[in-house]
Every structure is written in C-alpha cells, then in structure tokens.
Design a protein around this motif. Structure first.
Motif, PDB file in Angstrom:
ATOM      1  N   ASP A 113       4.605  12.095  -9.215  1.00  0.00           N
ATOM      2  CA  ASP A 113       5.437  11.906  -7.997  1.00  0.00           C
ATOM      3  C   ASP A 113       6.416  12.776  -7.647  1.00  0.00           C
ATOM      4  OD1 ASP A 113       3.638   9.523  -8.360  1.00  0.00           O
ATOM      5  OD2 ASP A 113       5.654   8.605  -9.063  1.00  0.00           O
ATOM      6  N   LEU A 114       6.440  13.164  -6.290  1.00  0.00           N
ATOM      7  CA  LEU A 114       7.666  14.036  -5.723  1.00  0.00           C
ATOM      8  C   LEU A 114       8.923  13.168  -5.419  1.00  0.00           C
ATOM      9  CD1 LEU A 114       8.757  16.907  -4.873  1.00  0.00           C
ATOM     10  CD2 LEU A 114       7.647  16.559  -2.631  1.00  0.00           C
ATOM     11  N   VAL A 115       9.979  13.666  -6.114  1.00  0.00           N
ATOM     12  CA  VAL A 115      11.146  12.645  -5.825  1.00  0.00           C
ATOM     13  C   VAL A 115      12.266  13.306  -5.282  1.00  0.00           C
ATOM     14  CG1 VAL A 115      12.726  11.113  -7.196  1.00  0.00           C
ATOM     15  CG2 VAL A 115      10.443  11.531  -8.081  1.00  0.00           C
ATOM     16  N   ILE A 116      12.905  12.681  -4.166  1.00  0.00           N
ATOM     17  CA  ILE A 116      14.136  12.857  -3.706  1.00  0.00           C
ATOM     18  C   ILE A 116      15.335  12.111  -4.593  1.00  0.00           C
ATOM     19  CG2 ILE A 116      15.469  13.168  -1.504  1.00  0.00           C
ATOM     20  CD1 ILE A 116      12.911  13.248  -0.063  1.00  0.00           C
ATOM     21  N   GLU A 117      16.375  12.781  -5.097  1.00  0.00           N
ATOM     22  CA  GLU A 117      17.361  12.032  -5.697  1.00  0.00           C
ATOM     23  C   GLU A 117      18.795  12.219  -4.729  1.00  0.00           C
ATOM     24  OE1 GLU A 117      17.814  13.804  -9.535  1.00  0.00           O
ATOM     25  OE2 GLU A 117      15.716  13.385 -10.280  1.00  0.00           O
ATOM     26  N   CYS A 118      19.532  11.423  -4.662  1.00  0.00           N
ATOM     27  CA  CYS A 118      20.658  11.420  -4.250  1.00  0.00           C
ATOM     28  C   CYS A 118      21.818  10.978  -5.095  1.00  0.00           C
ATOM     29  CB  CYS A 118      20.921  10.746  -2.922  1.00  0.00           C
ATOM     30  SG  CYS A 118      19.880  11.331  -1.604  1.00  0.00           S
ATOM     31  N   VAL A 119      22.553  11.810  -5.487  1.00  0.00           N
ATOM     32  CA  VAL A 119      23.499  11.875  -6.685  1.00  0.00           C
ATOM     33  C   VAL A 119      24.879  11.895  -6.455  1.00  0.00           C
ATOM     34  CG1 VAL A 119      23.917  12.166  -9.259  1.00  0.00           C
ATOM     35  CG2 VAL A 119      21.566  12.166  -8.245  1.00  0.00           C
ATOM     36  N   PRO A 120      25.880  10.967  -6.499  1.00  0.00           N
ATOM     37  CA  PRO A 120      27.395  11.481  -6.429  1.00  0.00           C
ATOM     38  C   PRO A 120      27.905  12.415  -7.167  1.00  0.00           C
ATOM     39  CG  PRO A 120      27.134   8.779  -6.427  1.00  0.00           C
ATOM     40  CD  PRO A 120      25.949   9.633  -7.086  1.00  0.00           C
ATOM     41  N   GLN A 121      28.287  13.326  -7.031  1.00  0.00           N
ATOM     42  CA  GLN A 121      28.964  14.467  -7.818  1.00  0.00           C
ATOM     43  C   GLN A 121      30.466  14.682  -7.281  1.00  0.00           C
ATOM     44  OE1 GLN A 121      26.090  17.476  -8.371  1.00  0.00           O
ATOM     45  NE2 GLN A 121      25.430  16.356 -10.491  1.00  0.00           N
ATOM     46  N   ASN A 122      31.617  14.868  -7.924  1.00  0.00           N
ATOM     47  CA  ASN A 122      32.657  15.402  -7.532  1.00  0.00           C
ATOM     48  C   ASN A 122      33.376  14.547  -6.053  1.00  0.00           C
ATOM     49  OD1 ASN A 122      33.030  16.813  -9.808  1.00  0.00           O
ATOM     50  ND2 ASN A 122      31.737  18.512  -8.741  1.00  0.00           N
ATOM     51  N   GLY A 123      33.113  13.584  -6.010  1.00  0.00           N
ATOM     52  CA  GLY A 123      33.278  12.724  -4.832  1.00  0.00           C
ATOM     53  C   GLY A 123      32.554  13.041  -3.550  1.00  0.00           C
ATOM     54  N   GLN A 124      31.321  13.983  -3.858  1.00  0.00           N
ATOM     55  CA  GLN A 124      30.391  14.319  -2.784  1.00  0.00           C
ATOM     56  C   GLN A 124      29.081  13.827  -3.002  1.00  0.00           C
ATOM     57  OE1 GLN A 124      30.645  18.211  -1.951  1.00  0.00           O
ATOM     58  NE2 GLN A 124      32.719  18.255  -1.189  1.00  0.00           N
ATOM     59  N   ILE A 125      27.944  13.962  -2.338  1.00  0.00           N
ATOM     60  CA  ILE A 125      26.633  13.671  -2.747  1.00  0.00           C
ATOM     61  C   ILE A 125      25.743  14.938  -2.892  1.00  0.00           C
ATOM     62  CG2 ILE A 125      24.362  12.399  -1.789  1.00  0.00           C
ATOM     63  CD1 ILE A 125      26.749  10.596  -2.763  1.00  0.00           C
ATOM     64  N   SER A 126      25.181  15.090  -3.854  1.00  0.00           N
ATOM     65  CA  SER A 126      24.097  16.228  -4.138  1.00  0.00           C
ATOM     66  C   SER A 126      22.674  15.768  -3.881  1.00  0.00           C
ATOM     67  CB  SER A 126      24.278  16.793  -5.292  1.00  0.00           C
ATOM     68  OG  SER A 126      25.561  17.380  -5.604  1.00  0.00           O
ATOM     69  N   ALA A 127      21.947  16.290  -3.385  1.00  0.00           N
ATOM     70  CA  ALA A 127      20.329  16.253  -3.452  1.00  0.00           C
ATOM     71  C   ALA A 127      19.582  17.129  -4.082  1.00  0.00           C
ATOM     72  CB  ALA A 127      20.109  16.302  -2.006  1.00  0.00           C
ATOM     73  N   TYR A 128      18.647  16.362  -4.849  1.00  0.00           N
ATOM     74  CA  TYR A 128      17.900  17.290  -5.716  1.00  0.00           C
ATOM     75  C   TYR A 128      16.337  16.862  -5.568  1.00  0.00           C
ATOM     76  CZ  TYR A 128      22.183  18.112  -8.258  1.00  0.00           C
ATOM     77  OH  TYR A 128      23.430  18.653  -8.756  1.00  0.00           O
ATOM     78  N   SER A 129      15.400  17.745  -5.794  1.00  0.00           N
ATOM     79  CA  SER A 129      14.043  17.400  -6.067  1.00  0.00           C
ATOM     80  C   SER A 129      13.579  17.368  -7.540  1.00  0.00           C
ATOM     81  CB  SER A 129      13.408  18.522  -5.185  1.00  0.00           C
ATOM     82  OG  SER A 129      13.387  18.370  -3.697  1.00  0.00           O
ATOM     83  N   SER A 130      12.677  16.373  -7.629  1.00  0.00           N
ATOM     84  CA  SER A 130      12.358  16.175  -9.109  1.00  0.00           C
ATOM     85  C   SER A 130      11.107  15.735  -8.967  1.00  0.00           C
ATOM     86  CB  SER A 130      13.157  15.381  -9.847  1.00  0.00           C
ATOM     87  OG  SER A 130      13.297  13.950  -9.164  1.00  0.00           O
ATOM     88  N   TYR A 131      10.571  15.590 -10.219  1.00  0.00           N
ATOM     89  CA  TYR A 131       8.947  15.447 -10.392  1.00  0.00           C
ATOM     90  C   TYR A 131       8.796  14.346 -11.654  1.00  0.00           C
ATOM     91  CZ  TYR A 131       4.046  16.209 -10.886  1.00  0.00           C
ATOM     92  OH  TYR A 131       2.528  16.019 -11.166  1.00  0.00           O
ATOM     93  N   THR A 132       8.070  13.150 -11.370  1.00  0.00           N
ATOM     94  CA  THR A 132       7.990  12.295 -12.401  1.00  0.00           C
ATOM     95  C   THR A 132       6.836  12.689 -13.203  1.00  0.00           C
ATOM     96  OG1 THR A 132       6.788  10.915 -11.151  1.00  0.00           O
ATOM     97  CG2 THR A 132       9.111  10.552 -11.132  1.00  0.00           C
ATOM     98  N   ALA A 133       6.829  12.767 -14.728  1.00  0.00           N
ATOM     99  CA  ALA A 133       5.930  13.143 -15.527  1.00  0.00           C
ATOM    100  C   ALA A 133       5.019  11.932 -15.722  1.00  0.00           C
ATOM    101  CB  ALA A 133       6.246  13.794 -16.944  1.00  0.00           C
ATOM    102  N   GLY A 134       3.811  12.140 -16.045  1.00  0.00           N
ATOM    103  CA  GLY A 134       2.796  10.853 -16.357  1.00  0.00           C
ATOM    104  C   GLY A 134       3.359  10.185 -17.859  1.00  0.00           C
TER     105      GLY A 134
END
Length: 645
Positions: free
Chosen positions: A280-301
């Motif tokens: 699956d193609l995943v969008i992650e929103c993660v708090p870092q240093n008081g802000q939000i970072s967005a990442y793309s990731s991939y879920t392995a089978g």
C-alpha cells in the motif's frame, strides 16, 4: 553640618536607585525549597502574589515526541527580547489527572541549576543555584521507561523579587515507545512565544469539562469531500479517533488527516488495492520538533507487515498545511496523481483504492509503529474524485470468531468438564443410545467445543489473511489451544479398553490435555481484551474474573460433597483419585464405595443436591456466556450504547 549640593544629591540618588534596583532582582539565592513542590509558589517575604499577566518567558522542549528512557533538552528563555530573570523552578507533569511529576533532570554542566526531590522521588524537579541575572537556562530531562502519554513542563520564573509568574507551561511533549533518538532543535533555534498555550493546572485543583463544539474538519464531508475514519460511521456522529478526507480538483489530489487522540505519535492514510494491509502507498503525518512532517511510505506484504520509507520517493507529495494543538495532529498533503513505488504504479486518476486510516503511539526508525490506537479499511475501493459516504470493512468474521470461542471455552467446555468429573454416578439406569447420561452430555459438549473452535480458527485466518501483527500473545496461545482441542477427540477414539494396562495413561493424558486447553483458552480470552482490532473494553476482564470465581466455587462445593460421598476419602487417597479420573464410560456394573459394591441402579448419595446445583450452574454460566458474547458482538460497546441512546 552636611550640606546638600547638586553633586551630593546626585550621589544619594544613585545610591537609592541602586538599592531599589538591586533588591527586586534577588530571588532566594540558594533556590526554591522542597516545601513548595506542589504549589511552585516562591517563598518570598512581603506577601507578594504571582503575576496574572502573560509571562514574558518561554519554556521550550527541544522536541514534541520522544521515546521512553531518552533525554530531552528543555530551555527556559527570556522571551523574544532576552529579558533577565533571577530564579526559577521547573517540573514535568503528567498532562492528565492527577498531574503527577514525571521523569528526572540531569545535573547541569554550568552549575546554574540544582536538582530537587519532590513527591519522594529523586531529581524530578530543578531550581536555580544562584540568583544572578540570566536570559536562559538549558536543562536535560530523562523520560521514564514505564510511562506513555503527554507531559507538560511547568515553571515558576522570577523576573524580580516581587515579580514572578507561576506555572508557565510548555507545549505538550508526547512520550512514546520509540527505539530511535529524537531529533533535537539546533542550539540557536528558539520557538516564538505563544500566549495561547494550555494553562497550568495545579495538583489537586478540580477541573471542569465542557462539551466540545463540532470540529471544523467535518465541514463538507459527503458534499465537497470524501471523509472516512474510525470507529466505523464516526464521521456521521463526528466522533472519530482518527479521520482522513480526499479532495480532488482536476488533477490535484489533496488529503487531510487528523488524529483526535492527544497521545498519538502519528496519523496515516493508506491507499490499497484490497482491504488488507500490504503493498500500500501510505501518507504519514508525524509531529517533530513542535511541527508536523509528512512522509510517503510503503507497507510490505506478509509475514513482516510494516510501513517503511526506504526506497519510497519523498518528492511526490507536498505538505500544504498542518497544526499541532493539544496533541491533536492535523495535516493537509497534496499528492502527485501517479506515483511509482517498488515497481508498482499508484494511478489515482484511473484506479480505485481502499482507504486505510490508522493511528498509533509509537514510531520506528524508518516509519510509523504499530497502529495501537486503531485502524480501519474502507469496505470498498473508490474513485477518489467521486465524493461519497464510506463505511468500514465488515468485522462480522472477527465478531463471529470471538463469539464462537467464548461459547466453546466459557460455555460448553466448562459444563462438559463438570459433568465428567462429578456426575458419573448420577442418573444411574438412564441411558441414551446405550451410553450413560453423563457421558452422552459430556461428549455433546466437547464435540460442540471442537466444532466451534475449528470454525473460529478458520474464520480468523480468513479475516486477517495472515498472522496477527500485534505484539500480543493471544495469537500463539490460541494456536496452542486449538491444537490441544484438535487432538483430544482423536485420542478419545483410540482409547484403550477399560481393562487395558494402558488405560490409566490415557485417562491422565486425556484429563491433562482437556484441562490445560481449558485454562489456556481462558488466558487467551483475557489477552484478547488488549487487541486493537477487537475494540473490547477493559472492564470485560472483570466479567471473566467473575466467571472464574463462580466456576472455582462450584468445583469446590462439588469436591467437598464428593469427599463426603466416598467414605474415608482422606485415608484412602487412591480411591478418591480413581473416582476423579476421566473414566470415559469404563465403569462396570458396579462401583467401589468404601470396599463395598454400589449397585448401578442406584444414584450415589447427594444426587438431588448435585442436580440442583447443576441447574443453578447452567443458568449462571449461560448468563456469563451471553454477557461476554454481547460485549464482543457490540464492540466497541461504549460507542454502540452511546449512539443508541
């Protein structure tokens, strides 16, 4: 006589001004005493009260998310203009009641702070070691290894002797399960002062709760954007724990994500070809240093399901907007219409995808951790450009698995064991198909247990499609229980003849296997309460405890009357053990009772009592089974009951 002239007057005026300016800047020169650990009120003479204005000082943690057992830098800053202060006291407190002090501070290298022992804990607070003016102080705080949740640093800062602010709060810091070190802000980076931070709540001060207004995230759901979150149907009730939305304008694809749990370490949205995790193609929103970072990731089978950012291009998305308020994560991300990840094309224009919303409390080095707050896939794949109402994937098989296992191991197994142990000499002379009544009903119960267990075992693998990814022993204990259940009737088919020398070995093996499976099954059900997908309330444990207490008491009562039935049971232990073993229909025409033959056409003593207690046991057991099945089928039962009222 001393004469005043202009020079003398100016000299005296300077002395007076110097005295006035020197006195207020002094705080307690050796720091705050431990007697003020709870109130954080400076012990200044003169009855001075704390300031009620906006404090000109900032309490700035170096990161907003940190792992258990890791070190965090905390700065006390003199505001945007570098205002001097003389004294301070700082603590990290649990954001939730009872607001206890959390963690420990490390000694400072510059010697400008000393540590305090509050609430019978070591080094959990810090104060100034001298009252000399300073514009900032940096401290190191060590997170506890046994704490998960949010903490807020509260500080008292004295600008002058009679001018001080009590309980200045920092932004919340989320303590999560994390195996990597947090990202630190550069030494020169300072967070701007924000006067709208969460107010300090003193220990033991009562709090009031008010009903929250509807969140603006839900505006436009089903009309201008597609919204989907968990628990299922939460968008309609505006009660989601985590929610995502899609907005499509031409070839512009925007996704909004929000987690309403203030202890979340991330919120994520997956685009999947099916309603299972994997590829699956995943969008992650993660708090870092008081802000939000967005990442793309991939879920392995399978079998190692996990989201990873390795090998996933990070230039196919753009973070448009974000916020982190009171631990609530929000972000808006724009994606490219076509993304190729690991030789797989995700074409948002021409393909349909299931939406998978997830949130969790932990992070990994190359991606998000397990979705222990929750996860829900949409029931069907959708064209992202079509605005619609979405429901979650069916949990019918999951609920059937739980209901079948409870009916089998709390219900029929418990009754079958009771019949085999205490009713071999009851209903004598009454048979069904040439078999004693106790044996017939024991076999009915155990065959029912075997059938329900095998069906439930197959159902859960059909539902999950693979081994459970949760860190919970429920799965492995369930497999062991199912294996023991599977071989029990096979062993019974090949049991030796009643007079065979191997019959005692079978009796003990059959008894041990049945009881071990029963115990393991109940333990496995206890662990099921902690499964995220099960969504079971913690108070279900108390229903299980109530069943165990009731079951044990009934066994004790029957055991006492069994000893009374067998004369001399305390002196002839061998006969007692013989009566208590699983004989599985091997009793002959007579049973030994204190060296005398008991005719088969006569029930053993206390038969009426045994039958009466059995009736009570069956009724109460049925109530326990029905209650537990209702909790499983209606899960999450709190939301179900709330929506029905």
């Amino acid at each position: 006589m001393f004469r005043y002239n202009s020079k003398n007057f100016l000299l005296h005026l300077l002395v007076v001004l110097n005295t006035l300016s020197w006195t207020p800047i002094m705080s307690l020169p050796q720091g705050a005493p431990e007697t003020v650990c709870d109130t954080m009120l400076p012990f200044h003479g003169g009855g001075f009260l704390p300031q009620s204005t906006v404090p000109p000082f900032n309490i700035v943690p170096s990161t907003s998310v940190i792992g258990q057992g890791q070190t965090l830098r905390v700065d006390i800053q003199g505001g945007p203009f570098g205002i001097n202060f003389g004294g301070f006291m700082i603590q990290a407190r649990n954001r939730n009641p009872p607001y206890q002090i959390i963690g420990q501070f490390n000694p400072t290298l510059d010697g400008r702070a000393k540590l305090m022992n509050c609430e019978n804990s070591v080094n959990n607070s810090a104060t100034h070691s001298n009252a000399r003016p300073k514009t900032d102080v940096s401290l190191e705080w060590l997170t506890p290894v046994d704490f998960l949740g949010q903490v807020i640093f509260n500080a008292t800062v004295a600008q002058q002797y009679d001018t001080f602010w009590v309980g200045i709060p920092s932004n919340p810091v989320q303590v999560v399960k994390r195996d990597v070190a947090p990202s630190y802000s550069p030494p020169g980076t300072r967070e701007p002062y924000n006067p709208t931070r969460v107010p300090y709540v003193p220990l033991n001060e009562p709090t009031t709760t008010t009903q929250k207004p509807d969140d603006p995230f839900y505006v436009g759901c089903g009309r201008s954007k597609t919204c989907f979150g968990f628990p299922d149907n939460c968008v309609k009730d505006k009660s989601c724990k985590a929610v995502a939305s899609t907005i499509v304008r031409g070839d512009i694809y925007e996704f909004e994500l929000k987690s309403f749990e203030n202890n979340a370490a991330y919120v994520a949205l997956g685009l999947s070809d099916d309603n299972k995790m994997g590829d699956d193609l995943v969008i992650e929103c993660v708090p870092q240093n008081g802000q939000i970072s967005a990442y793309s990731s991939y879920t392995a089978g399978g079998p190692n399901y996990a989201a990873t950012r390795a090998g996933v291009p990070q230039n196919t998305h753009r973070l448009l907007d974000y916020s982190l308020i009171d631990g609530v994560i929000y972000c808006k991300v724009q994606r490219e219409p076509v993304t190729i990840v690991k030789d797989k094309m995700f074409d948002l224009i021409n393909s349909k995808y299931h939406l998978l919303v997830a949130a969790g409390r932990s992070l990994k080095e190359s991606g998000v951790g397990y979705h222990d707050i929750g996860r829900l896939p949409s029931a069907q794949p959708i064209n992202l450009a079509v605005v619609q109402d979405l429901s979650g994937s069916s949990v019918l098989l999951l609920r059937l698995h739980g209901a079948f296992m409870i009916a089998a191991w709390i219900g029929t197994t418990s009754l079958g064991i009771l019949l085999a142990r205490y009713f071999k000499q009851t209903w004598v002379g009454s048979q069904t198909c040439g078999k004693d009544q106790w044996f017939v009903w024991h076999r009915v119960c155990m065959v029912t247990t075997w059938t329900l267990t095998m069906v439930a075992f197959v159902i859960i693998f059909v539902e999950l499609g693979a081994w459970s990814a949760e860190r919970n022993p429920h799965a492995i204990l369930g497999v062991i229980t199912t294996f023991l259940c599977f071989i029990q009737p096979i062993g019974a088919i090949f049991r030796p003849a009643p007079n065979s020398k191997n019959r005692p070995f079978f009796n003990w093996a059959h008894w041990l296997g049945g009881n071990l499976a029963h115990i393991l099954a109940i333990v496995t059900i206890f662990f099921a309460v902690g499964l995220t997908k099960a969504e079971l309330p913690q108070w279900m444990d108390w229903i299980l405890v109530g069943f165990i207490v009731f079951h044990v008491i009934v066994h004790l009562i029957y055991s006492v009357f069994l000893c009374m039935q067998i004369a001399g049971c305390s002196s002839d232990r061998q006969q007692t053990q013989r009566v208590n073993t699983f004989q599985m229909g091997e009793m002959g025409h007579h049973a030994m009772r204190n060296g005398m033959k008991l005719e088969r056409n006569m029930d053993a003593p206390y038969a009426r009592f045994r039958k009466g207690l059995l009736g009570v046991y069956i009724v109460v057991l049925a109530l326990f089974v029905v209650a537990l099945i209702l909790v499983v089928v209606l899960a999450p039962i709190e939301e179900t009951l709330k929506s029905s009222l």
